[in-house]
Design an enzyme around this catalytic site. Sequence first.
Site, short mmCIF file in Angstrom:
data_model
loop_
_atom_site.label_atom_id
_atom_site.label_comp_id
_atom_site.label_asym_id
_atom_site.label_seq_id
_atom_site.Cartn_x
_atom_site.Cartn_y
_atom_site.Cartn_z
N ASP A 196 0.86 -1.18 0.00
CA ASP A 196 0.00 0.00 0.00
C ASP A 196 0.90 1.23 0.00
O ASP A 196 2.11 1.14 0.26
CB ASP A 196 -0.89 -0.04 1.25
N ASP A 204 -1.28 -0.93 6.09
CA ASP A 204 -1.50 -0.42 7.44
C ASP A 204 -2.96 -0.14 7.77
O ASP A 204 -3.27 0.20 8.91
CB ASP A 204 -0.71 0.88 7.63
N ASP A 209 -6.48 -2.71 3.50
CA ASP A 209 -5.41 -3.61 3.10
C ASP A 209 -5.59 -5.03 3.64
O ASP A 209 -4.79 -5.92 3.34
CB ASP A 209 -4.05 -3.07 3.58
#
Length: 1229
Positions: free
Chosen positions: A435, A917, A921
Site C-alpha cells: 500500500d 496499514d 489492506d
Amino acid sequence: MGSSSSSRIPRHVTDETAFGSSRRGSRRVSDTRRLSQREDLPDSRFIYINNPDRTNENYTMAGNKVRTSKYTLISFVPRNLFEQFHRYAYIYFLILVILNQIPQLAVFGRFASLIPLILVLVITAIKDGFEDWGRHRSDNRENNRLALVLDHDGQYTDKKWKHIRVGEMVKVHANETVPCDMVLLGTSDPSGVAYVETLNLDGESNLKSRYARQETSNQHPEVGPLTGLIVCKAPDRNIYEFSAYMELPADSQDIQIPLGQNNIILRGCEVKNTSWVVGVVVYAGRETKAMLNSSGAQSKRSKLEHYMNRETGWLVVFLVVICFVGGLGMGLWVAANYDYLNIILYYKKTSSNGGNYLFAGSVGEGIFGFLSCVIRFQIMIPLSLYISMELVRLGQSYFMIRDTEMYDAASNSKFQCRALNINEDLGQIKYLFSDKTGTLTENKMEFHTASIDGVDYSNTKVVIEPATGKIEGSITPEDSQILTKQAWKPNVGAKVDPDLVHLLTGRPSTAPRRDALFDYMLVLVACNTIVPTRVKKTASGQLEMEAVNSMEDGSGFIEYQGESPDEQALVAAAAAYGFTLLERTSANIVVNVLGEVQRYEVLGIHEFDSVRKCMSVVVECPDGTIKLLVKGADSTVLNLIGPGDDENTAERRESAEQLQWQAEVREQTLKHLDKYAREGLRTLVIASRVLTQKEVEDWHFHYAKASTALHDRVGMLRNAAGLVENNLVLLGASGIEDRLQDGVPETIALLREAGIKVWVLTGDKQETAISIGFSCLLLTQDMQQIIINESTIESCRAAIADAKRKYGILPTQKKRKWFSIKHQNSVEASIPTLNDSHYENSANHEEEMERVHRSLALIIDGNSLVHALSKELEQDLFELATACRVVICCRVAPLQKAGIVSLVKRRAREMTLAVGDGANDVSMIQMADVGVGISGQEGRQAVMASDFALGQFRFLKRLLLVHGHWNYQRLAYMVLYNFYRNAVFVMMLFWFILYSAFSPSSALTDWNLIFFSLLYTAVPTIVVGILDKDLSHKTLLQYPQLYAVGQREETYNQRLFWVTMIDTLWQSLVLFYVPYFVYRVSEVDLYSLGFLFCMAVVIVVNIHLAMDINRWTWIEHAAIWLSTLATFICQLIMDAMTIPDLLPNHWVSFHMCGELRFWFALLLTVILALLPRFCIKILKQRIWPSDVHIAREAEILGHIRHQSQPSLELHELPPSMANSSPPSAAVSV
C-alpha cells in the site's frame, strides 16, 4: 443563531439533523415518522428500554456470559485427540501402533511401541490445555467483573457482567470497559458526546466520538429509568455498521428516531475522557459484535511444508519398497525351508505338544513379514520432525521479536510474530505488494496547497501557531492580529500563503473572489466529522475531555478529535486562516470567522463511502440560505459540476462572461490538480451549491425515510444524496502532503537488488502514485512507462495487446519439469519469454532487442483492472505485468488489491508478501502467502489480520534479507537433515534383516529404536535450527543479492533430496557392513553388535550435522557433544538394569567397551561413512562455490568491509583472495 427556516420550508425539513442516521437528535422533534410506519423485517429485534423481562419473553437472546475457551473437562480429551489426528502422520503412526499389538506383528514390545505417539500426543495436549486454561481464567475474570445496572428501585447497583440482560440500562464510568453492545442514552457531556477507545475491538488507539440522541439525553437517564423501544437488526459481525431506530412516547403517538453506528458503543471499548455514559443493552454475550468477530489468526502453511509432504510421499514409496523386499524375502525363505521349520530353533510351525504357532504358510508369512517391516521401519517417516519444526520456529520468533533493529521508538512498537508456521517463507519472497498511504508514507497529513477560484496558492511559507501566537514568516501586522487573536484557539498550527491571508482580510476590489474563498473555507471547516474538544482536570484529578461550548465565557485551547488525518489537517488549516471550528453538535456547527462567531444549522450529512467517493453536508447559513457543501475525489466531484438552475446560481451566471469564467476556473483547477498530484500530494476537490426550498423538501423526505430504514439503509442514503449532489459550483481543490517514511527509498532499492519485485497498490490518483514512485526510487527516469487507463473491456484488451506487441512480450511457455530444481542462473518458468525469432526478419534487430530489454513500468488504474482481472484478460495482464520491472496500480478498491495478489499467486506460483496499514489492506494481506501489517495512523486492523507486524516499512529489509534468509536456510537444512537422519537409521536396520532370514528382528533394543530420534539426536538439530548463521547480518544487508538463495531454493529442492538419499545409502552400508565384517568371526552376541550399531549411527549423524554448522557457539557444542555423551550414558544405564522383558541386553556395553576391536570398528565406521561427504564438500566449495560460499570465505578472510559503499559482484574478489581460492566466474550475486 441565524433566522429560522420554518417559514421557508416545511417543519419536517429541519427535524432531521446533521447526524440523522448516526448522531444525537435535533432540537426540533420529527412528527413524520410514526409507529404506523414501523419497518419490521423478519430478523428485527425489539428491545424494550429498561424492561428486560418483556424484551426476552418472545426472543431467545443470549446472556452476557462469554466463553472463549475451546474445551471443558468432559470434552478436552476427545476433542483434543480429534484435532490432533487431523495430521495424517499421526493416523499413520496410530495404525502402526495398532498393528504392533497383533501377536504375529509384534516387532516392538507392545508398551514400547506406544511411547513415541503417546509422548507426542501428551506434549501437544499439555500445550493446548495450558493455553486453554489461560482462556478459562480470562473468561472467569471477564464474566465476574462488575457493572452498574439500573434496578427495579431506579438505582444503579453493581451486577456481574455474566448476569446482565438485553434491555437493561447500564452506566459506565471513565476508564471502564463497556460490558456489552449498548445504544447510548446519555453522557456526562451536555451535548451528548462520548469518547471511546476501541483498541480491544479493532486495534485502533485513537479516540472515537459516539453520541447520545438529544431526545433521550434530555430525559437524564443517569438519574432514573426511561421508557421506549429500540428496533434493530439481528446480530452480525460488521463492527462498522449498525442500523436501528428508537421509538419514544410523545404527546399523541410514538416518534421514531434513527440510530446508526455512532450511537452504539460495542463490548470491549473503553470510555475515555468522559465522566460517565448510560446506555441500553441491545446485544449481549456471544451475540456482541466483538464475540462474533473473535477468531484466531489465519492458519497458513509454508511452502517448505508443501515440499516436505512431497518428499514424505517419496519416503513412503521407498518404505513400501523395502518392506515389500522384506516380505517377499520372508515368503521365499519360508517356502525354501518349509520342511525344516519345525527343527529350526528360532522358527517352528507347531509346538512340541502339537499346538499351532499360528503358522500362515509361505504367502501368509510373507504378508506378516511385510507388515512387520512397516512397523519396524516406521521411523522412516520422521514423527519428531513436526515437534522439532514448531520448536525451531518458536526459537526463531523469539530472536526476531527481540531484534532491537526492528523496534520503532516513535510509535513504541516492536516486531510481532503472529503466525509461527511460516517463518521460512520470509526467505523466499519474489513479489512484494505494498500500500502507499501509511505504509510508504507517514500518513501524517499537512495542508500544503490550495487552488481557489482558479488561482493557485502554493506559497505556504508562513507558519501560524494559533495556540502560541507564534508566526514564522513574513505577514502584515493587521493580518496576524486577525488570525491569532481569538478566545478559543486550536493547539495545532499550519502553513499559510500570505497572499491568501491578505485576500481574506480583504479589500473591496477582491470581494467576488473573497466570496468563493469564504465558501471554500466553510467546506473545509464544516464538511467533516471533526469534534472540537478541550481537556480539563476533574475534582478527582482525572483528565476529562469534553466538547467545546461556544456559549461559554473564557478562553482556552481546542484539540480536534477525528478518525481521519486528512480531515484534521483541513480543519487545522482553516483555523490557521481564521476559520476556527468552535463547536459541533448534531444540530449546529459554530465557527469563528475572522473574529465573528457564526452558527450554522446542520440539516443532514452524507458521510464518505467508497461508491460516491465524496462527503456532503446540508447547512442553513446565518443569512437563511441553505447550502450543500461537498468535498471528495476529483474523479467524482468534477463529474457533478454543472450550470445549475436555481435562482442564486442563475444570478451568478447572468452573462456569457460569467460562464466563461467558470469554464476557466475548471480548466485551471484541473491543471492545479495535475500539478499537486505530480508533487505527490493527496488531492480533494471542493464544491458547493445553494439549494432551493423545493429541492430541500424533496431531499429531506427521502433522507428521513432512509435514516430510519433497517434494510439497505446505506443504499437509500446514497440515493438521497444523489438528489442534491449535482449541478455543483466548483470552488477549488486542496493538496495535502503525506511525507515518505524514513528509509523507504533505500529499502525498496535493497529489495529490488535482492530480486524482489515491488508492486504498489494504492487508492490515490495516478499522478500522485507516479510521483511517490519516483520519490521512493521505485520508478527511474530511464524506465519506459506503460500507462493503461481504459473504461471498456475492448479498449483494455487492445491496450494490453499493444503493449505486449510493442515490447515483444510473448505468452508464457509452460515447460514440463520432471524435477523441481531451480538452478542458480535459471530463468524462471513463470516469466514471459522473449522469442528471438520474432526479430529474425527485422532490419533493426539490435535496436528492437535493446528496447525489449529496457526496464518497463506498468501503471494501471482501477477502472482498467475491473476488466483486466476478468477471466478473459487476466492471463494477458499477468504476462504484461510480470514482464515489467515495476507495477503501480492506482485508484484500486480493496477487493481489487486482493485480486491482483491472487492472480500472481495462481499464475506465477511464487511466494508473495503483502504489506499495508489500514482496513482497506486486510483482504490483500490475508490473500498473500505472507501478510505484514504496519502499525500506522490508520489503526491496527491490518496488524490484527497479518502474520507479522512492523512499526515502519524500512524494517522489511532486515526482516526479509536477514531473518528471512536465516530462517529459510536453517529450516530447509533441518528438514533435509531429519529425512537423512531417519533414513540412514532405517537402512542400517534393513541391511540387518538380509542376514536374519528376513525377520524384522533387530540387534538394537526397542528402547534404542524409540530414543534414537526422540532423545539421542533431537536436541542438536533443534539448537542448530535456531542458532546457526551462514552469514552475518551485515553481509546480508551489504549484498542483498544473497537473498536469491531462497528464491532459487538452493538449500532445499528435489535434486538435493535425492543426492542426500544417495549419501544416506552409502552411510547406511558402512554403518552395517563395517561392524559386520569386523565381528564376522567372533563370539559377540546380537545385542553386543547392536550396541556398536547404536553408538556408530548416533556419532555419524551428529558429526554429519557438525560438518554443516556454519558458525559455532558454545550452545551448539554442548548440544552435539553432550547428546553423544548422553547416548553412551543411556547405554550403560540400560545395560546395568536387570529387567529381562524390557532390557534384555544386560551388561553388554561394559564388555564391548573393554575391547580394542570395538573402538577400532567405531572409528573406522565413522571415518568411512563421512569421508565421501567431506571430500565432496571440499571440492564444491573450492571448485564450484555458491554465492554463500564466496561470501563466507570473504567474511572469514576479512575482505568484506561493512561500510556504506557501492556493492561489488561477489565473484570479483580481491587479488589476495583470488590467489587463495579458485575463481568462480560463472557465479555472481
